[in-house]
Write an enzyme that holds these catalytic residues in place. Structure first.
Site, PDB file in Angstrom:
ATOM      1  N   ASP A 170      53.697 129.440  82.343  1.00  0.00           N
ATOM      2  CA  ASP A 170      52.555 128.540  82.248  1.00  0.00           C
ATOM      3  C   ASP A 170      53.101 127.260  81.628  1.00  0.00           C
ATOM      4  O   ASP A 170      54.124 127.260  80.941  1.00  0.00           O
ATOM      5  CB  ASP A 170      51.442 129.156  81.399  1.00  0.00           C
ATOM      6  CG  ASP A 170      50.076 128.596  81.765  1.00  0.00           C
ATOM      7  OD1 ASP A 170      50.021 127.466  82.302  1.00  0.00           O
ATOM      8  OD2 ASP A 170      49.068 129.265  81.520  1.00  0.00           O
ATOM      9  N   TRP A 171      52.405 126.159  81.839  1.00  0.00           N
ATOM     10  CA  TRP A 171      52.956 124.852  81.489  1.00  0.00           C
ATOM     11  C   TRP A 171      53.057 124.712  79.962  1.00  0.00           C
ATOM     12  O   TRP A 171      52.061 124.640  79.262  1.00  0.00           O
ATOM     13  CB  TRP A 171      52.089 123.761  82.094  1.00  0.00           C
ATOM     14  CG  TRP A 171      52.506 123.336  83.472  1.00  0.00           C
ATOM     15  CD1 TRP A 171      52.725 122.054  83.880  1.00  0.00           C
ATOM     16  CD2 TRP A 171      52.767 124.154  84.618  1.00  0.00           C
ATOM     17  NE1 TRP A 171      53.107 122.025  85.205  1.00  0.00           N
ATOM     18  CE2 TRP A 171      53.144 123.306  85.686  1.00  0.00           C
ATOM     19  CE3 TRP A 171      52.743 125.528  84.846  1.00  0.00           C
ATOM     20  CZ2 TRP A 171      53.480 123.780  86.953  1.00  0.00           C
ATOM     21  CZ3 TRP A 171      53.076 126.014  86.107  1.00  0.00           C
ATOM     22  CH2 TRP A 171      53.438 125.139  87.142  1.00  0.00           C
TER      23      TRP A 171
END
Length: 740
Positions: free
Chosen positions: A267-268
């Site tokens: 995930d970012w």
């Protein structure tokens, strides 16, 4: 042919020509007729160490590089899972302002789960995959399959409910549909991302049983049955280590036990350590130093954990080359399956077929919770237009574009049909509208403060108009503002925001003919449940949602959705909240899943706590009769299967669809087991008077539990009971059998 495909083919042609001139043969990695593993091996043999490591971290907000020297293209990703997000700038989170990036918004995944229709799940995936392909995306960031643990979780609307079997059965055809377009899914958020508060660091403590029986089965099905090409690592920690580079989750379970051959993508901003990222299963790092929200102003991409520090550690001998090659191979495999796949087609965008698919999902996912009638008074739904001269629609969600807000799932749509617009199409000038309350602007951050005088004025206006109407339709709920159904923050309370409870109670006092439509991705508190005669659970229904809702409410479509999660009467009834703060949301550092395997209906059944509305529940405009179920045998052995059959008849007057559910309970076990667990379901369409036979096949796998004493799945000999049900609380028949 689009521009990107034209340029890619041109680049490959030049590369092939040059290499063929040198070698007088087409390089294996460019030959799609060769086995993919041979192509990967050949490409790796030609790449430098720097080229291999460069595959593993971003080059833009939603792009990671290939190997330009060898003509291997980059990967392009996009947020999902309900539509292809509008184009974002290369190096910050602002929208690029394109005029060609409007999409079809499909219903949220809670709505898909509520349809209990696996065929629709496949159509959903195929359609959204076509839109991603048209937009030249190689990886779609979805679906979400995290388990619904608490109704306060801000991202529950992106997930598929509280039951691991239902989530697994619905996600597999979705994945297959997306990837049929040569677009990879990125199944998220792996794992135990069950809240947004403190999501970046909360350390989840969970038993092996709960991990295996509740929180991992949908991911396992995504990998082993759906053959997902990528998985997104979540922000939170699991047993002290961030999930995105967690040895247990990634190396031992995902890539070891399950045989996953794809990429783990962060995930970012979810990576936190170079050595752990390298050694514990992370393959592509995205969004680091941004927490997924800010820009790259202070750091370059080479500063990522898998950037120059990764390369330095390899050269120092701290990371073995087999790890480097495995990571690079996984990225190459993803590229060969997607961006470098000449069979990927062109896709399509905003087609009538896509809108029809969105409509079908929405209309089959809507759940009728209550539709009270009496000897003196017919039920309010379906609405018979001729009965009413004045119909008042009340509520901010009647007109609000609910594709806005919510965080990364926000969508820019080409077409938006609001509930009010849909109802006006079908009911004409009978419709009058009163806003009733306002939720302010759809903002990502602190909720907008609305003056009390404004709220009082809107409420009083709606109540005055309700007193003069023949029928009142309230359309409210949540709306993807922060602290509602929104990424980055959990709900602050179980009740409805913006004074909606007070408004509903005022409407009912003014006019008893009220239909309450709750738009949300979560259960909400309903202190007015006993006062309102008809209640509809609507979800975020996407672009064509207004038409679907209107058709269900007017009877053009018979409602057939059933709840994918339980509705507790009060928040304290929910198992995650029963054990106090350490169980949810934790102490800001650590959180213990004290309810263990008793999630959702497993808790309500076993602890004998009645929910307001149970898992698997939903009403229809028709009625269904179930025959007594019969089994082919009274015993089951390790090599057998057992068939359970019954007949279902539509005993009403309109066509309808029924979801027949089969649960199994273990009557004798040395470890605690729930009273029953969902193991099979079937959605069947029946005309009035029509009857069909349904047969479920039970195998020993359906009886197993994870024995943490032996660290394996097992089944103990003894007595079992199969429950045929219309919901987890509506048992229509039972069959007893013995496992020997």
């Amino acid at each position: 042919m689009n521009k990107k495909q034209f340029l890619m083919i041109g680049l490959l042609t030049v590369t092939c020509t040059c290499l063929k001139a040198q070698n007088d043969a087409l390089p294996v990695y460019l030959d799609e007729n060769q086995p993919i593993e041979l192509r990967i091996k050949d490409a790796l043999s030609r790449m430098t160490l720097e080229e291999k490591t460069r595959l593993s971290y971003a080059q833009g907000k939603f792009s990671s590089p290939g190997c330009p020297r060898l003509g291997i293209p980059e990967l392009w990703m996009s947020d999902g899972p309900h539509g292809v997000r509008a184009e974002v700038n290369w190096n910050d989170w602002g929208y690029a302002g394109w005029t060609s990036d409007s999409c079809t918004a499909f219903p949220a995944l809670t709505c898909l789960a509520a349809s209990w229709n696996t065929e629709l799940a496949g159509k959903y995936g195929k359609a959204i995959g076509e839109e991603a392909r048209y937009r030249e995306k190689d990886v779609l960031l979805g679906p979400g399959v995290n388990i619904y643990r608490t109704p306060l979780n801000g991202r529950n609307f992106e997930y598929m409910g509280e039951d691991p079997y239902l989530a697994a059965e619905m996600c597999v055809p979705y994945i297959q549909g997306v990837q049929s377009n040569k677009v990879a899914v990125c199944v998220k958020h792996y794992a135990l991302n069950n809240q947004e508060v403190w999501r970046g660091h909360i350390d989840v403590q969970v038993s092996d049983r709960a991990l295996r029986e509740i929180y991992l089965p949908a991911f396992q099905a995504a990998v082993q049955r759906g053959h997902a090409w990528s998985i997104m690592g979540s922000y939170n920690k699991v047993r002290g280590v961030h999930a995105t580079h967690n040895e247990l989750l990634n190396n031992k379970i995902l890539k070891g036990e399950w045989g996953f051959d794809g990429c783990v993508i962060t995930d970012w901003g979810a990576a936190h350590d170079t050595y752990q990222a390298a050694m514990y299963g992370l393959d592509i790092e995205m969004g680091s130093y941004t927490n997924g929200l800010t820009s790259e102003a202070e750091f370059g991409y080479d500063d990522y954990y898998l950037g120059k520090n990764y390369l330095k550690m390899i050269k120092e001998g701290k990371i073995p080359m087999e790890v480097v090659n495995d990571k690079a191979a996984r990225v190459l495999r993803l590229i060969f399956r997607t961006s470098m796949n000449s069979q990927k087609g062109f896709g399509s965008m905003n087609s009538e077929a896509h809108e029809q698919t969105a409509y079908e999902i929405a209309s089959e996912g809507i759940v009728l919770l209550k539709n009270q009638s009496s000897k003196k008074k017919a039920a309010l739904l379906p609405i018979v237009p001729e009965k009413y001269n004045r119909i008042l629609v009340v509520g901010d969600n009647a007109t609000r574009n609910l594709m806005l807000g919510g965080g990364s799932s926000e969508l820019k749509v080409k077409r938006f049909v609001s509930p009010l617009e849909g109802l006006k199409k079908r009911l004409g000038n009978r419709i009058e509208y009163a806003q009733g309350y306002t939720a302010g602007r759809p903002i990502y951050g602190n909720a907008e403060n609305i003056p009390q005088s404004v709220m009082d004025s809107l409420r009083n206006d709606a109540i005055e108009k309700a007193a003069k109407a023949d029928l009142v339709i309230f359309i409210g709920g949540l709306n993807k503002n922060h602290y509602q159904d929104c990424e980055g923050g959990d709900r602050l309370s179980y009740g409805l925001p913006f004074g909606q409870d007070e408004l509903i109670e005022g409407l009912v006092k003014a006019n008893p003919n009220v239909v309450a439509v709750i738009v949300s991705g979560n259960a909400v508190e309903m202190p007015w449940n006993n006062q309102v005669p008809s209640i509809v659970q609507s979800w975020y229904l996407g672009s064509i949602g207004g038409d679907a809702l209107a058709d269900v409410m007017t009877g053009k479509v018979t409602p057939s959705g059933k709840l994918p999660f339980s509705y507790p009467v009060k928040l304290e009834d929910c198992p995650a909240h029963h054990f106090g703060q350490l169980s949810y949301p934790g102490d800001s550092i650590k959180e213990e899943y004290k309810e263990d395997i008793l999630v959702g209906y497993r808790w309500y059944d076993t602890k004998k706590i009645a929910p307001l509305y149970p898992f698997g529940y939903g009403l229809s405009y028709t009625t269904f009769d179930y025959s007594k179920p019969a089994a082919t045998s009274k015993t089951l052995t390790a090599t057998d299967s057992l068939q359970i059959s019954l007949k279902v008849r539509n005993s009403g007057t309109v066509i309808g669809k029924e979801i027949v559910q089969l649960y199994i309970g273990d009557e004798e076990c040395t470890l605690l087991r729930p009273q029953k667990e969902l193991k099979k379901f079937c959605k069947v369409e029946l005309n009035p008077g029509e009857e069909k036979e349904i047969t479920f096949s039970i195998t020993p796998d359906d009886l197993k539990f994870f024995d943490d004493r032996q660290q394996k799945w097992t089944v103990e000999p003894g007595k079992f009971k199969a429950y045929i049900a219309a919901s987890s609380a509506d048992i229509r028949g039972t069959v007893q059998f013995e496992y020997k």
